[in-house]
Design a protein around this motif. Structure first.
Motif, PDB file in Angstrom:
ATOM      1  N   HIS A  94       0.833  -1.206   0.000  1.00 21.89           N
ATOM      2  CA  HIS A  94       0.000   0.000   0.000  1.00 21.89           C
ATOM      3  C   HIS A  94       0.877   1.269   0.000  1.00 21.89           C
ATOM      4  O   HIS A  94       0.614   2.218  -0.740  1.00 21.89           O
ATOM      5  CB  HIS A  94      -0.966  -0.013   1.193  1.00 21.89           C
ATOM      6  CG  HIS A  94      -2.130   0.909   1.012  1.00 21.89           C
ATOM      7  ND1 HIS A  94      -3.384   0.629   1.477  1.00 21.89           N
ATOM      8  CD2 HIS A  94      -2.241   2.115   0.402  1.00 21.89           C
ATOM      9  CE1 HIS A  94      -4.196   1.626   1.167  1.00 21.89           C
ATOM     10  NE2 HIS A  94      -3.512   2.540   0.513  1.00 21.89           N
ATOM     11  N   GLN A  97       2.168   1.715  -3.395  1.00 21.91           N
ATOM     12  CA  GLN A  97       1.155   2.307  -4.276  1.00 21.91           C
ATOM     13  C   GLN A  97       1.157   3.831  -4.170  1.00 21.91           C
ATOM     14  O   GLN A  97       1.103   4.531  -5.182  1.00 21.91           O
ATOM     15  CB  GLN A  97      -0.225   1.742  -3.927  1.00 21.91           C
ATOM     16  CG  GLN A  97      -1.341   2.254  -4.816  1.00 21.91           C
ATOM     17  CD  GLN A  97      -2.225   3.259  -4.094  1.00 21.91           C
ATOM     18  OE1 GLN A  97      -2.817   2.941  -3.066  1.00 21.91           O
ATOM     19  NE2 GLN A  97      -2.322   4.466  -4.615  1.00 21.91           N
ATOM     20  N   HIS A  98       1.249   4.350  -2.941  1.00 17.62           N
ATOM     21  CA  HIS A  98       1.276   5.818  -2.785  1.00 17.62           C
ATOM     22  C   HIS A  98       2.511   6.412  -3.456  1.00 17.62           C
ATOM     23  O   HIS A  98       2.433   7.474  -4.085  1.00 17.62           O
ATOM     24  CB  HIS A  98       1.262   6.195  -1.300  1.00 17.62           C
ATOM     25  CG  HIS A  98      -0.098   6.072  -0.668  1.00 17.62           C
ATOM     26  ND1 HIS A  98      -0.595   6.986   0.232  1.00 17.62           N
ATOM     27  CD2 HIS A  98      -1.071   5.148  -0.820  1.00 17.62           C
ATOM     28  CE1 HIS A  98      -1.813   6.619   0.624  1.00 17.62           C
ATOM     29  NE2 HIS A  98      -2.126   5.499  -0.007  1.00 17.62           N
ATOM     30  N   CYS A 198      -6.253   8.728   2.994  1.00 14.41           N
ATOM     31  CA  CYS A 198      -6.235   7.255   2.946  1.00 14.41           C
ATOM     32  C   CYS A 198      -6.578   6.676   4.314  1.00 14.41           C
ATOM     33  O   CYS A 198      -6.150   7.189   5.330  1.00 14.41           O
ATOM     34  CB  CYS A 198      -4.845   6.792   2.509  1.00 14.41           C
ATOM     35  SG  CYS A 198      -4.644   5.007   2.504  1.00 14.41           S
ATOM     36  N   HIS A 202       0.018   1.417   6.681  1.00 16.04           N
ATOM     37  CA  HIS A 202       1.269   1.751   5.991  1.00 16.04           C
ATOM     38  C   HIS A 202       2.495   1.461   6.841  1.00 16.04           C
ATOM     39  O   HIS A 202       2.402   1.420   8.072  1.00 16.04           O
ATOM     40  CB  HIS A 202       1.264   3.237   5.625  1.00 16.04           C
ATOM     41  CG  HIS A 202       0.310   3.556   4.519  1.00 16.04           C
ATOM     42  ND1 HIS A 202       0.682   3.563   3.199  1.00 16.04           N
ATOM     43  CD2 HIS A 202      -1.018   3.802   4.544  1.00 16.04           C
ATOM     44  CE1 HIS A 202      -0.387   3.827   2.445  1.00 16.04           C
ATOM     45  NE2 HIS A 202      -1.430   3.984   3.238  1.00 16.04           N
TER      46      HIS A 202
HETATM   47 ZN   LIG Z   1      -3.926   4.564   0.337  1.00 10.37          ZN
END
Ligand SMILES: [Zn+2]
Length: 232
Positions: A94, A97-98, A198, A202
Motif C-alpha cells: 500500500h 502504491q502511494h 487514505c 502503511h
Molecule cells: Zn492509500
C-alpha cells in the motif's frame, strides 16, 4: 462504533477485545486490529481465540468479522491475532502504491484511477497515461531512489479546510473530491514527496517497502494504462 486500532498503530499484531454483537456467521467487537476490505486493500486474515477469521468487511458502518464457526456470545472477552506476514506485505504494497502514484502524478501528470493491493503483485490504473519503455525505467529508478533515501511516512488527521488551504495544487483534487460531509481527513504523508487521503495501513519508512519491479503494463482503454508490479 468499533475502535479501529489499526488506524492508530498499523504494527499491532495482537490485542484483547470484547464481543459487542454476535450473529450467525460474524461478530462485531468493541475494538479491532483487523483491516476490513476497502480502498483497494484486501482484508486481514487471522484468528479470534482459535477461530479462523475468513474475511472482515465494513457494512453500514459496522466492522463485521466473518468466522469459520461462530460460538461467541455478546460480552465474551476474546484475543485477536492477525496473520502478520500477510498484513506486513499489504502495508509495504500500500505504501508502494502511494509512492508510484506520487511519482507518476509529478512526472507524467497522470492520475490514479484504480488500484488493487495484494500480497504478491498489485495493480494500478493511470489516466491519461501511455508510458514509453524509457518512462517506465525512469519511474522504477525514481521509486528505488526514494526507497534508498529512507523517507519517513507519517499518518495524521487534519481538518478538511486546513489541508485544502495548505496542500500543493497538484494534490488538492485528491482531497477536494472527498464527500463534503468528511470534515476530518486522515492523511498519509511521505516526507518531501506526497500527501494523500487514505484509511489504509502503511509502513513507517520508505526503506521498509523495498525495491520495485514493474512486471508489465496493459492498455485498459483510451489513455488508461494498468501497471502491475511486485516488490523485491
Ligand atoms: Zn492509500
Amino acid at each position: 462504533m468499533t475502535i479501529l486500532l489499526y488506524q492508530e498503530d498499523s504494527y499491532l499484531a495482537e490485542t484483547d477485545a470484547r464481543v459487542v454483537d454476535s450473529e450467525e456467521n460474524y461478530i462485531i467487537l468493541d475494538k479491532t486490529i483487523f483491516y476490513p476490505t476497502s480502498g483497494g486493500q484486501i482484508s486481514d486474515k487471522g484468528t479470534i481465540n482459535d477461530v479462523v477469521v475468513l474475511e472482515v468487511k465494513k457494512e453500514l458502518g459496522q466492522i463485521k468479522h466473518f468466522l469459520q464457526e461462530n460460538h461467541f456470545k455478546k460480552r465474551d472477552a476474546v484475543h485477536l491475532k492477525i496473520n502478520w506476514d500477510l498484513r506486513y506485505k499489504y502495508m509495504r504494497m500500500h505504501s508502494a502504491q502511494h509512492l508510484i502514484s506520487a511519482i507518476i502524478l509529478d512526472k507524467c501528470g497522470a492520475e490514479t484511477c484504480g488500484n488493487q493491493i495484494s500480497d504478491e503483485t498489485s495493480r494500478l490504473d493511470f489516466t491519461p497515461f501511455n508510458p514509453t519503455e524509457q518512462q517506465l525505467k525512469d519511474i522504477t529508478l525514481e521509486f528505488n531512489k526514494l526507497v534508498n533515501e529512507k523517507l519517513p511516512i507519517t499518518v495524521y488527521t487534519i481538518s478538511r479546510d486546513e489541508v485544502l488551504a495548505t496542500v500543493n495544487p497538484a494534490r488538492r483534487k485528491l482531497f477536494s473530491r472527498l464527500p463534503e460531509s468528511i470534515k476530518e481527513i486522515r492523511v498519509i504523508e511521505v516526507q518531501d514527496l506526497d500527501k494523500c487521503p487514505c484509511g489504509g495501513t502503511h509502513v513507517k519508512n520508505t526503506e521498509e517497502i523495498g525495491h520495485i519491479n514493474i512486471i508489465k503494463t496493459q492498455n485498459k482503454g483510451k489513455d488508461v494504462t494498468r501497471l502491475i508490479f511486485e516488490l523485491e
